[in-house]
Design a protein around this motif. Structure first.
Motif, PDB file in Angstrom:
ATOM      1  N   ASN A   1      12.852  35.724  92.498  1.00 29.49           N
ATOM      2  CA  ASN A   1      11.548  35.630  93.158  1.00 29.49           C
ATOM      3  C   ASN A   1      10.412  36.178  92.297  1.00 29.49           C
ATOM      4  N   THR A   2      10.614  37.367  91.712  1.00 34.25           N
ATOM      5  CA  THR A   2       9.561  37.974  90.891  1.00 34.25           C
ATOM      6  C   THR A   2       9.287  37.133  89.655  1.00 34.25           C
ATOM      7  N   ALA A   3      10.352  36.685  89.004  1.00 25.07           N
ATOM      8  CA  ALA A   3      10.190  35.877  87.799  1.00 25.07           C
ATOM      9  C   ALA A   3       9.480  34.565  88.107  1.00 25.07           C
TER      10      ALA A   3
ATOM     11  N   VAL B   1      15.070  40.592  85.065  1.00 24.30           N
ATOM     12  CA  VAL B   1      16.391  40.639  85.682  1.00 24.30           C
ATOM     13  C   VAL B   1      16.630  42.061  86.194  1.00 24.30           C
ATOM     14  N   PRO B   2      17.538  42.247  87.170  1.00 26.49           N
ATOM     15  CA  PRO B   2      17.820  43.598  87.674  1.00 26.49           C
ATOM     16  C   PRO B   2      18.249  44.550  86.569  1.00 26.49           C
ATOM     17  N   ALA B   3      18.007  45.853  86.810  1.00 29.30           N
ATOM     18  CA  ALA B   3      18.233  46.873  85.786  1.00 29.30           C
ATOM     19  C   ALA B   3      19.656  46.865  85.231  1.00 29.30           C
ATOM     20  N   LYS B   4      20.642  46.615  86.088  1.00 31.53           N
ATOM     21  CA  LYS B   4      22.026  46.692  85.613  1.00 31.53           C
ATOM     22  C   LYS B   4      22.400  45.549  84.682  1.00 31.53           C
ATOM     23  N   PHE B   5      21.590  44.484  84.671  1.00 30.45           N
ATOM     24  CA  PHE B   5      21.862  43.360  83.768  1.00 30.45           C
ATOM     25  C   PHE B   5      20.874  43.288  82.601  1.00 30.45           C
ATOM     26  N   ALA B   6      19.854  44.142  82.606  1.00 35.77           N
ATOM     27  CA  ALA B   6      18.751  44.006  81.653  1.00 35.77           C
ATOM     28  C   ALA B   6      19.184  44.245  80.209  1.00 35.77           C
TER      29      ALA B   6
END
Length: 300
Positions: free
Chosen positions: A19-21, A73-78
């Protein structure tokens, strides 16, 4: 009239289907940014805002010639997203994501040593060359094309400085938000070097904050190398020791990284220091006039 990005930049959006992207992709397109691809694993052969989506960065590069990416992307995948961009040998990757674990960024920094790709961020607003290319979350409408470079650890203070300049008719070449995390990609000196060599940048605004020693290092580099006037501001003068102020990197530890220490180092380097955020543009005007760089187009 820019550093690093312009109308020719071919941007790819990692995590474009989020959504943010998707929201910021639309705004970047409206600004005129040349977005050629999106990347989301498992979403190939779909489109977002008419932009083709690929499973990997390498596939996107092979099909579109993309040379820069932005990460939402979310922090855990960044961290993995950054490494994928580095492996694809992109010129630059801008990581907007915040709250990435320090251990992840330490791994990224080690991996990037000697690699081609330049990293801006994480936890940053991005980079914009006014009137040509907006890569990030900054409000494009406040920017005006011109000859002043801006580099800052703070997103909101970047916007404040840029808005002040534009209101006074003073345009910007490129504005770079390097982010406020303790472990990040490029720092002040990397941006200052680029502005120093850019024939279309007359002066630079450098905005720092408490924590770390990057401002002190930049001040020493400026004193020894900078050919153009620099205007500075340091936020966090009233911050208590041991309390993080906003950014993860904005913390005074063991008496180091104080606002007073940074301001003293910057003044010693000949940087024109603004005492308040609201006085940044006026301080720049003084510096331009003192260095005989004032231009007729700056007059109201």
């Amino acid at each position: 009239m820019s550093i690093w990005v312009d109308k020719s930049t071919k941007l790819m959006v990692q995590g474009i289907t989020g959504n943010t992207a998707a929201y910021h992709t639309k705004l970047m397109l409206e600004y005129g940014t040349n977005i050629v691809a999106g990347i989301t694993p498992g979403k190939a052969n779909t489109k977002v805002e008419g932009i083709p989506v690929f499973n990997t960065v390498k596939e996107a590069v092979a099909n579109t010639g993309g040379n820069v990416s932005i990460i939402y992307v979310p922090a855990k995948f960044a961290a993995d997203a950054i490494l994928e961009a580095v492996d694809a040998e992109l010129d630059m990757v801008i990581c907007i994501t915040e709250h990435i674990p320090i251990k992840d960024m330490l791994m990224v920094k080690r991996y990037m040593e000697g690699k081609k790709t330049r990293l801006i961020g994480p936890n940053c607003p991005g980079i914009i060359t006014a009137g040509e290319c907006k890569i990030g979350i900054m409000p494009g409408y406040i920017h005006k094309k011109g000859r002043i470079g801006v580099v800052s650890r703070s997103g909101t203070l970047t916007y404040e400085a840029v808005h002040q300049l534009s209101q006074k008719g003073i345009g910007q070449s490129t504005a770079v938000g390097i982010g406020g995390d303790p472990i990040k990609g490029i720092d002040f000196i990397h941006v200052l070097e680029a502005f120093n060599e850019d024939e279309d940048t007359d002066a630079v605004i450098m905005i720092g904050e408490i924590g770390g020693n990057s401002e002190e290092k930049a001040a020493l580099w400026i004193k020894e190398n900078m050919k153009k006037p620099v205007v500075g501001f340091i936020s966090g003068k009233t911050a208590p020791k041991g309390k993080r102020m906003g950014h993860a990197g904005a913390i005074i530890s063991s008496g180091e990284g104080t606002a007073d220490g940074k301001i003293g180092a910057m003044k010693n380097a000949g940087i024109y220091m603004s005492d308040t955020p609201s006085n940044i543009a006026n301080t720049l005007i003084e510096a331009l006039k003192e260095n005989k760089l004032w231009r007729s187009e700056y007059e109201d």
